[in-house]
Design an enzyme around this catalytic site. Structure first.
Site, PDB file in Angstrom:
ATOM      1  N   GLU A  76       9.266  -3.483   5.111  1.00  0.00           N
ATOM      2  CA  GLU A  76      10.144  -4.179   6.051  1.00  0.00           C
ATOM      3  C   GLU A  76      10.950  -5.301   5.410  1.00  0.00           C
ATOM      4  O   GLU A  76      11.894  -5.812   6.023  1.00  0.00           O
ATOM      5  CB  GLU A  76       9.310  -4.732   7.212  1.00  0.00           C
ATOM      6  CG  GLU A  76       8.765  -3.621   8.121  1.00  0.00           C
ATOM      7  CD  GLU A  76       7.887  -4.134   9.247  1.00  0.00           C
ATOM      8  OE1 GLU A  76       7.407  -5.280   9.158  1.00  0.00           O
ATOM      9  OE2 GLU A  76       7.679  -3.381  10.209  1.00  0.00           O
ATOM     10  N   GLU A  97     -11.473   3.930  -2.293  1.00  0.00           N
ATOM     11  CA  GLU A  97     -11.621   2.476  -2.350  1.00  0.00           C
ATOM     12  C   GLU A  97     -12.783   2.036  -3.225  1.00  0.00           C
ATOM     13  O   GLU A  97     -12.910   0.855  -3.553  1.00  0.00           O
ATOM     14  CB  GLU A  97     -11.791   1.900  -0.947  1.00  0.00           C
ATOM     15  CG  GLU A  97     -13.108   2.215  -0.273  1.00  0.00           C
ATOM     16  CD  GLU A  97     -13.224   1.516   1.075  1.00  0.00           C
ATOM     17  OE1 GLU A  97     -14.133   0.685   1.201  1.00  0.00           O
ATOM     18  OE2 GLU A  97     -12.409   1.797   1.958  1.00  0.00           O
TER      19      GLU A  97
END
Length: 268
Positions: free
Chosen positions: A78, A109
């Protein structure tokens, strides 16, 4: 036990009405801004460090897994349309790679070495800053990435939702937003995710305001990529210059951005 993993203050959720479920979630969500407020001094230090690096030509990297990684990618994506900065100034990396944005990649992870490999793929240097995002504060992907980045002389920060975590210990500029138990026990996409989104909003918005990407209270460098944003740009020019909408539209067409239009008009 970490507070994000501790038992919900609500029970027998499956017996509650839709109204009571929504009211319960809303009631606990109201504690999130309070938790963020307590972390503002830590966030201020992280913003200052980010402004210094990005202002000197460095980049901001996010590393995270699952929800945390996706939130970092969202914030990074963004920044170009909002502030007119080039793609590649803010970069979000997620354990498991781009596939993990839409679909969980099991065990990704847990690899403590992968984040540094992911960062090296972007030719990372000591001018950059790396921010780890991990609600639990114990994600190996994030801990390993921060530790390696710090060892190589990079500035490091983090956003976590438990106090005294391993991720915070690995970061030079930790931000600890302690959000407490989730409405659904352990579901950190809820309060913790909301807190992380708030902090990410504040981090990049404050950074790019400090770096001159906002004028007054306007996004003068935003990309004019659709009719809504063109209309917003025209209204900015009308408000700032006191000109008519047709004049503003013509000025924007000529110069391509609100900032360029303002500069051209004010220098003429």
């Amino acid at each position: 036990m970490s507070t994000t993993e501790s038992s919900s203050q609500f029970n027998n959720l499956e017996t509650l009405s839709t109204h009571d479920l929504l009211a319960g979630m809303n009631s606990v969500d109201q504690t999130v801004p309070q938790a963020v407020a307590k972390a503002l001094p830590q966030l201020e230090a992280l913003v200052e460090a980010t402004v210094a690096r990005v202002g000197a030509g460095g980049r901001l990297f996010y590393i995270g897994a699952g929800t945390s990684g996706r939130l970092g990618i969202l914030d990074a994506s963004e920044c170009p349309p909002t502030f007119g900065v080039p793609h590649g100034i803010v970069i979000g990396l997620i354990a498991g790679g781009d596939t993990a944005i839409r679909k969980a990649v099991e065990n990704a992870e847990d690899d403590a070495e992968q984040a540094w490999r992911d960062l090296q793929a972007h030719a990372i240097t000591d001018r950059d800053i790396v921010v780890g995002i991990a609600a639990s504060g114990r994600t190996p992907y994030v801990i390993g990435g921060l530790a390696q980045a710090r060892q190589h002389g990079l500035a490091t920060g983090c956003i976590v939702c438990n106090a005294g975590s391993a991720v915070a210990a690995a970061a030079e500029f930790p931000v600890e937003v302690v959000t407490g138990p989730e409405f659904v026990t352990g579901s950190t996409r809820l309060k913790a995710g909301t807190a992380q989104k708030l902090v990410l909003n504040m981090l990049t918005t404050a950074t790019f305001i400090r770096l001159g990407r906002v004028k007054g209270n306007k996004m003068v460098d935003m990309q004019l990529s659709n009719h809504k944003l063109v209309d917003r740009g025209e209204r900015m020019l009308v408000d700032e210059l006191g000109i008519s909408q047709p004049e503003a539209a013509d000025l924007l067409r000529q110069h391509g951005s609100v900032r360029a239009a303002l500069d051209a008009y004010q220098s003429s």
